[in-house]
Scaffold this active site. Structure first.
Site, short mmCIF file in Angstrom:
data_model
loop_
_atom_site.label_atom_id
_atom_site.label_comp_id
_atom_site.label_asym_id
_atom_site.label_seq_id
_atom_site.Cartn_x
_atom_site.Cartn_y
_atom_site.Cartn_z
N HIS A 1 0.86 -1.18 0.00
CA HIS A 1 0.00 0.00 0.00
C HIS A 1 0.89 1.23 0.00
CE1 HIS A 1 -3.43 2.59 0.92
NE2 HIS A 1 -2.58 3.26 1.67
N SER B 1 -8.87 2.35 8.33
CA SER B 1 -9.36 2.27 6.96
C SER B 1 -8.41 1.46 6.07
CB SER B 1 -9.53 3.71 6.44
OG SER B 1 -9.75 3.72 5.06
N ASP C 1 -16.05 0.63 6.13
CA ASP C 1 -15.13 1.68 5.66
C ASP C 1 -15.79 2.54 4.60
OD1 ASP C 1 -12.45 2.95 5.46
OD2 ASP C 1 -12.55 2.16 3.43
N LYS D 1 -8.82 -3.13 5.21
CA LYS D 1 -8.97 -3.64 3.84
C LYS D 1 -7.88 -4.66 3.52
CE LYS D 1 -9.66 0.65 2.69
NZ LYS D 1 -9.84 1.96 2.07
N ARG E 1 -16.17 10.78 6.47
CA ARG E 1 -14.94 11.47 6.88
C ARG E 1 -14.71 12.67 5.97
NH1 ARG E 1 -10.59 7.03 6.69
NH2 ARG E 1 -9.16 8.77 6.90
N1 URA Z 1 -6.55 5.23 1.95
C1 URA Z 1 -7.59 4.63 2.57
O1 URA Z 1 -8.08 3.61 2.12
N2 URA Z 1 -8.07 5.19 3.70
C2 URA Z 1 -7.56 6.31 4.23
O2 URA Z 1 -8.03 6.75 5.24
C3 URA Z 1 -6.47 6.94 3.58
C4 URA Z 1 -5.99 6.36 2.43
#
Ligand code: URA
Length: 446
Positions: free
Chosen positions: A84, A185, A163, A189, A170
């Site tokens: 990521h 978040s 999320d 995932k 958010r």
């Molecule tokens: N990417 C995400 O999936 N969530 C976040 O809060 C920031 C970046």
């Protein structure tokens, strides 16, 4: 059982939420039993009061469990990996890294995102390839991993529904930049992908979410702790993001540069990131004894063409016509016979003789974003052909009048101010600054 207003009050007053409290709240979000205003209030309470590491751990786990958690065949145990990135300019690492890892024996169910603000998104880049389908169900992901070993897809409806709800709110409640919420978040995932190992590319610098190394490190530590807490071997690289990664920025142009990298002609900075992140993953899965062997295996997979072969197979498995995929991966591709070229190009010239000492990646990205390469609101289309090519590298001597940047644009054309902003992104000096590596620090699980 406490009511939702009681939970909000608790966090508002700076108390710690128990595991039960967090579970109750996330269940209410997922089951649509919590009102939008209640979710917004809790998000703001978390933003204001923060969370202890135990609370973040529980939040992440409960978010992960709000939807489908993928499962893999036993024989893939220890091999399923992903990375990521917190977002960069010209960041095309995933397009090279996923097939390189697959070529090294990993299974890579890469779930990527779209571009927002000035940073690009892997899914937008891939969609500039005619036919590439980022929408794949879990069953299709399993199928593709069985035959090709890697895929790059969007988040399915079933994955971490909590999320989806919280992320949208958010944005609406100015609580995007909360470390516990960002951690929950991102890592929930990754947890739902049932990974064996995860590497995080946490960027710092002018064109990154975090401008200084210290705050990037704070986020990296939270992400690493949350990932390890879910049983995923998690590491992080802290990488500089001041200029651009590679020389191309913009969707089609970045696909071109990724393919050239997979053909062994990649820029040094992109290769540094790919080999470091990939090497860390090979180390964390115990496929290599040390990082330098991991880096070497990833580099060999890219330079030797094995990763290109995987990328071609991945394109075909994700809907690209065989002829198109073959042509894009052949030695002398006419890329613009397949990828869309912008109607107009413009070259900017160096205003004086000098050495390139700085290129402001944020300024460049902001301009092409406004010219259509990126989106300002979720769901807006992007123009895949808009972007730019840097024609110079840091430390290079350049003569007055020589072209240093090629802008690809359509409608709207760049305004005078935008051209000035691009021109001001170049700083010339007398001597080259000492070159720093892109990766400043690494965090590896013990
Ligand atoms: N990417 C995400 O999936 N969530 C976040 O809060 C920031 C970046």
């Amino acid at each position: 059982m406490p009511s939702i207003p009681e939970l909000i009050r608790k966090k508002r007053d700076g108390e710690q939420l128990t595991d039960e409290d967090i579970k109750l709240f996330i269940n209410a979000v997922t089951a649509k039993k919590a009102q939008q205003c209640q979710i917004g209030a809790m998000l703001m309470a978390i933003w204001l009061r923060g969370m202890q590491s135990g609370e973040i751990q529980t939040l992440t786990r409960e978010m992960m469990l709000s939807g489908e958690v993928m499962s893999w065949p036993n024989e893939w145990k220890g091999l399923v990996v992903d990375k990521h990135s917190t977002g960069g300019v010209g960041d095309k690492v995933s397009l090279v890294l996923a097939p390189a890892l697959a070529a090294c024996g990993c299974k890579v169910p890469m779930i990527s995102g779209r571009g927002l603000a000035h940073t690009g998104g892997t899914l937008d880049k891939l969609e500039s390839i005619p036919g590439f389908n980022i929408h794949q169900s879990s069953a299709q992901v399993l199928d593709i991993l069985g035959s090709v070993d890697c895929c790059i897809v969007g988040q399915t409806e079933m994955l971490v529904p909590a999320d989806r709800v919280m992320y949208a709110l958010r944005d609406a409640t100015s609580t995007v930049d909360s470390l516990p919420l960002i951690t929950g978040s991102i890592i929930s995932k990754k947890g739902a992908e049932s990974l064996s190992a995860l590497v995080l590319d946490v960027k710092f610098g002018r064109a990154a979410l975090y401008k200084d190394l210290q705050s990037a490190k704070e986020l990296a530590q939270l992400l690493v702790d949350a990932g390890n807490g879910l049983g995923i071997r998690t590491g992080a690289a802290l990488s500089r993001m001041d200029g651009t990664i590679g020389r191309c920025v913009g969707n089609s142009l970045e696909v071109m540069e990724s393919l050239e990298t997979l053909k062994g002609n990649g820029p040094g900075d992109l290769m540094e990131l790919v080999t470091t992140l990939g090497g860390m993953l090979l180390l964390m899965t115990d496929m290599v004894p040390d990082l330098s062997e991991g880096r070497k295996q990833i580099s060999d997979a890219v330079i030797g063409g094995a990763a290109l072969y995987k990328f071609q197979a991945m394109m075909e498995a994700q809907g690209v016509a065989n002829e198109t995929a073959r042509s894009l991966c052949s030695a002398h591709t006419d890329y613009f016979s397949i990828l869309r070229k912008s109607e107009h190009q413009m070259e900017l010239e160096a205003p004086a003789d000098g050495v390139v000492v700085d290129v402001d990646g944020l300024a460049l990205a902001q301009v092409i974003h406004k010219l259509g390469a990126g989106r300002s609101n979720v769901g807006e289309p992007v123009n895949h052909s808009v972007g730019l090519e840097l024609l110079v590298s840091l430390g290079q001597r350049i003569s007055k009048g020589a072209p240093w940047l090629r802008l690809h644009y359509e409608d709207p054309a760049p305004s005078r101010d935008q051209i000035l902003q691009l021109q001001n992104a170049l700083t010339l000096g007398h001597d080259a600054n000492p070159q720093q590596g892109l990766v400043a620090e690494m965090m590896l699980p013990r």
